[in-house]
Scaffold this motif. Structure first.
Motif, PDB file in Angstrom:
ATOM      1  N   MET A   9       0.846  -1.184   0.000  1.00 12.53           N
ATOM      2  CA  MET A   9       0.000   0.000   0.000  1.00 12.53           C
ATOM      3  C   MET A   9       0.894   1.250   0.000  1.00 12.53           C
ATOM      4  SD  MET A   9      -2.950   1.285   2.749  1.00 12.53           S
ATOM      5  CE  MET A   9      -3.393  -0.354   3.178  1.00 12.53           C
ATOM      6  N   GLU A  10       0.538   2.215  -0.769  1.00  6.56           N
ATOM      7  CA  GLU A  10       1.262   3.478  -0.883  1.00  6.56           C
ATOM      8  C   GLU A  10       1.158   4.273   0.425  1.00  6.56           C
ATOM      9  OE1 GLU A  10       0.405   7.428  -3.402  1.00  6.56           O
ATOM     10  OE2 GLU A  10       0.581   5.591  -4.596  1.00  6.56           O
ATOM     11  N   LEU A  11       2.189   5.061   0.725  1.00  6.93           N
ATOM     12  CA  LEU A  11       2.232   5.815   1.972  1.00  6.93           C
ATOM     13  C   LEU A  11       1.002   6.709   2.151  1.00  6.93           C
ATOM     14  CD1 LEU A  11       3.743   6.545   4.572  1.00  6.93           C
ATOM     15  CD2 LEU A  11       4.919   8.324   3.267  1.00  6.93           C
ATOM     16  N   LEU A  12       0.592   7.398   1.119  1.00  6.51           N
ATOM     17  CA  LEU A  12      -0.581   8.278   1.208  1.00  6.51           C
ATOM     18  C   LEU A  12      -1.808   7.479   1.646  1.00  6.51           C
ATOM     19  CD1 LEU A  12      -1.561  11.182   0.807  1.00  6.51           C
ATOM     20  CD2 LEU A  12      -1.995  10.624  -1.584  1.00  6.51           C
ATOM     21  N   GLU A  13      -1.992   6.288   1.100  1.00  4.91           N
ATOM     22  CA  GLU A  13      -3.119   5.432   1.493  1.00  4.91           C
ATOM     23  C   GLU A  13      -2.973   4.963   2.930  1.00  4.91           C
ATOM     24  OE1 GLU A  13      -3.470   2.192  -1.323  1.00  4.91           O
ATOM     25  OE2 GLU A  13      -3.147   3.570  -2.985  1.00  4.91           O
ATOM     26  N   GLN A  14      -1.764   4.627   3.348  1.00  9.68           N
ATOM     27  CA  GLN A  14      -1.517   4.188   4.725  1.00  9.68           C
ATOM     28  C   GLN A  14      -1.864   5.299   5.710  1.00  9.68           C
ATOM     29  OE1 GLN A  14       2.537   2.868   5.144  1.00  9.68           O
ATOM     30  NE2 GLN A  14       2.339   1.360   3.521  1.00  9.68           N
ATOM     31  N   ILE A  15      -1.468   6.531   5.378  1.00 10.68           N
ATOM     32  CA  ILE A  15      -1.744   7.647   6.276  1.00 10.68           C
ATOM     33  C   ILE A  15      -3.239   7.962   6.291  1.00 10.68           C
ATOM     34  CG2 ILE A  15      -1.302  10.103   6.725  1.00 10.68           C
ATOM     35  CD1 ILE A  15       1.576   9.583   5.721  1.00 10.68           C
ATOM     36  N   ARG A  16      -3.888   7.850   5.153  1.00 10.88           N
ATOM     37  CA  ARG A  16      -5.350   8.038   5.119  1.00 10.88           C
ATOM     38  C   ARG A  16      -6.048   7.015   6.016  1.00 10.88           C
ATOM     39  NH1 ARG A  16      -5.352   8.902  -1.101  1.00 10.88           N
ATOM     40  NH2 ARG A  16      -5.355  11.172  -1.222  1.00 10.88           N
ATOM     41  N   ALA A  17      -5.563   5.770   6.017  1.00  9.83           N
ATOM     42  CA  ALA A  17      -6.176   4.694   6.800  1.00  9.83           C
ATOM     43  C   ALA A  17      -5.823   4.766   8.287  1.00  9.83           C
ATOM     44  CB  ALA A  17      -5.744   3.340   6.233  1.00  9.83           C
ATOM     45  N   PHE A  18      -4.786   5.501   8.622  1.00 12.87           N
ATOM     46  CA  PHE A  18      -4.316   5.588  10.009  1.00 12.87           C
ATOM     47  C   PHE A  18      -5.370   6.259  10.889  1.00 12.87           C
ATOM     48  CE2 PHE A  18      -2.125   8.052  13.343  1.00 12.87           C
ATOM     49  CZ  PHE A  18      -1.493   7.023  14.020  1.00 12.87           C
ATOM     50  N   GLN A  19      -5.635   5.667  12.050  1.00 14.48           N
ATOM     51  CA  GLN A  19      -6.591   6.219  13.010  1.00 14.48           C
ATOM     52  C   GLN A  19      -5.829   6.970  14.104  1.00 14.48           C
ATOM     53  OE1 GLN A  19     -10.055   5.998  12.743  1.00 14.48           O
ATOM     54  NE2 GLN A  19      -9.413   5.311  10.712  1.00 14.48           N
ATOM     55  N   PRO A  20      -5.892   8.298  14.128  1.00 18.91           N
ATOM     56  CA  PRO A  20      -5.166   9.067  15.149  1.00 18.91           C
ATOM     57  C   PRO A  20      -5.595   8.682  16.562  1.00 18.91           C
ATOM     58  CG  PRO A  20      -5.950  10.495  13.402  1.00 18.91           C
ATOM     59  CD  PRO A  20      -6.598   9.154  13.188  1.00 18.91           C
ATOM     60  N   TRP A  21      -4.618   8.678  17.449  1.00 17.52           N
ATOM     61  CA  TRP A  21      -4.826   8.293  18.841  1.00 17.52           C
ATOM     62  C   TRP A  21      -5.127   9.503  19.725  1.00 17.52           C
ATOM     63  CZ3 TRP A  21      -1.821   8.527  23.499  1.00 17.52           C
ATOM     64  CH2 TRP A  21      -2.212   7.612  24.484  1.00 17.52           C
ATOM     65  N   ASN A  22      -4.619  10.671  19.315  1.00 12.68           N
ATOM     66  CA  ASN A  22      -4.783  11.884  20.127  1.00 12.68           C
ATOM     67  C   ASN A  22      -4.773  13.112  19.200  1.00 12.68           C
ATOM     68  OD1 ASN A  22      -2.092  12.369  19.468  1.00 12.68           O
ATOM     69  ND2 ASN A  22      -1.302  11.958  21.497  1.00 12.68           N
ATOM     70  N   PRO A  23      -4.999  14.308  19.742  1.00  5.94           N
ATOM     71  CA  PRO A  23      -5.021  15.512  18.897  1.00  5.94           C
ATOM     72  C   PRO A  23      -3.707  15.767  18.146  1.00  5.94           C
ATOM     73  CG  PRO A  23      -6.069  15.974  20.997  1.00  5.94           C
ATOM     74  CD  PRO A  23      -5.441  14.607  21.122  1.00  5.94           C
ATOM     75  N   GLN A  24      -2.580  15.462  18.758  1.00 11.19           N
ATOM     76  CA  GLN A  24      -1.284  15.642  18.077  1.00 11.19           C
ATOM     77  C   GLN A  24      -1.241  14.804  16.800  1.00 11.19           C
ATOM     78  OE1 GLN A  24       1.549  12.885  18.689  1.00 11.19           O
ATOM     79  NE2 GLN A  24       2.060  13.719  16.688  1.00 11.19           N
ATOM     80  N   GLU A  25      -1.620  13.532  16.902  1.00 13.47           N
ATOM     81  CA  GLU A  25      -1.605  12.677  15.717  1.00 13.47           C
ATOM     82  C   GLU A  25      -2.652  13.132  14.693  1.00 13.47           C
ATOM     83  OE1 GLU A  25       0.146   8.471  17.403  1.00 13.47           O
ATOM     84  OE2 GLU A  25      -1.985   8.567  16.893  1.00 13.47           O
ATOM     85  N   GLU A  26      -3.783  13.601  15.159  1.00 15.30           N
ATOM     86  CA  GLU A  26      -4.829  14.081  14.257  1.00 15.30           C
ATOM     87  C   GLU A  26      -4.344  15.276  13.435  1.00 15.30           C
ATOM     88  OE1 GLU A  26      -9.280  15.842  14.795  1.00 15.30           O
ATOM     89  OE2 GLU A  26      -8.690  14.186  16.102  1.00 15.30           O
ATOM     90  N   GLN A  27      -3.741  16.253  14.130  1.00 14.16           N
ATOM     91  CA  GLN A  27      -3.227  17.449  13.447  1.00 14.16           C
ATOM     92  C   GLN A  27      -2.071  17.108  12.514  1.00 14.16           C
ATOM     93  OE1 GLN A  27      -4.403  20.614  13.534  1.00 14.16           O
ATOM     94  NE2 GLN A  27      -6.112  19.875  14.759  1.00 14.16           N
ATOM     95  N   ASP A  28      -1.148  16.284  12.990  1.00 15.05           N
ATOM     96  CA  ASP A  28       0.015  15.937  12.179  1.00 15.05           C
ATOM     97  C   ASP A  28      -0.393  15.079  10.981  1.00 15.05           C
ATOM     98  OD1 ASP A  28       1.454  17.411  13.971  1.00 15.05           O
ATOM     99  OD2 ASP A  28       2.541  15.721  14.844  1.00 15.05           O
TER     100      ASP A  28
END
Length: 186
Positions: A1-20
């Motif tokens: 899977m391409e990095l862009l797709e991996q990041i789209r699928a990533f579920q943020p754990w906290n506000p820092q991860e959500e913003q980043d």
């Protein structure tokens, strides 16, 4: 899977991860060259939170550049498989041979500031590391060694001791504590 797709699928754990995550998606979607250091203002890096099989220890290196105990990782340098980058960097920086992903999924996302510094006699301007972190596993009984041009020591720490060993407050509070807390979900 391409990095862009991996990041789209990533579920943020906290506000820092959500913003980043949002900023990483924006930058990757813009077509900006991020996979090499040619982009002096921001480029992709991969880090590893290397834990023991019982999840009670973490591997850290004393990084010469930062004067602190820290996780292991490095620049993509053109490589598009950031898990491969994280594995390569752990092997290079620690001497570990048998290190494996707990999962191929992204464990954490961060945008890290890097102050201007000298590297091999050349000044490197302040910039951002658009960082993807993977959870890796290794046996603390396996031999480790330092990489003198990057670190002066490598060692295993208890989870809380690893956080306390860092002399960088932002990393202690925002990154390493988070990575340890997320272990309960694995």
């Amino acid at each position: 899977m391409e990095l862009l797709e991996q990041i789209r699928a990533f579920q943020p754990w906290n506000p820092q991860e959500e913003q980043d995550r949002a900023e990483l998606l924006r930058r990757l979607g813009s077509g900006e060259a991020l996979y090499t250091r040619d982009n002096a203002s921001a480029h992709l890096t991969a880090s590893a939170w290397v834990v023991s099989p019982d999840r009670r220890q973490v591997l850290m290196a004393y990084h010469n550049l930062y004067g602190s105990w820290a996780w292991l990782g490095g620049h993509a340098d053109g490589e598009r498989d950031l898990l491969a980058v994280a594995l390569r960097e752990v092997r290079e920086e620690s001497g570990l041979v048998n290190v494996r992903p707990v999962s191929p999924e992204i464990y954490s996302l961060e945008i890290l500031t890097v102050d201007g510094h000298e590297k091999r006699g050349v000044y490197v301007s302040s910039h951002l590391h658009l960082n993807v972190t993977y959870l890796l596993e290794a046996d603390p009984a396996d031999p480790v060694r330092r990489k003198p041009d990057e670190n002066s020591a490598v060692g295993w720490f208890g989870l809380e001791e690893a956080v306390a060993a860092s002399s960088e407050p932002w990393f202690r509070e925002r990154i390493y504590k988070k990575l340890n807390a997320k272990l309960a979900l694995v």
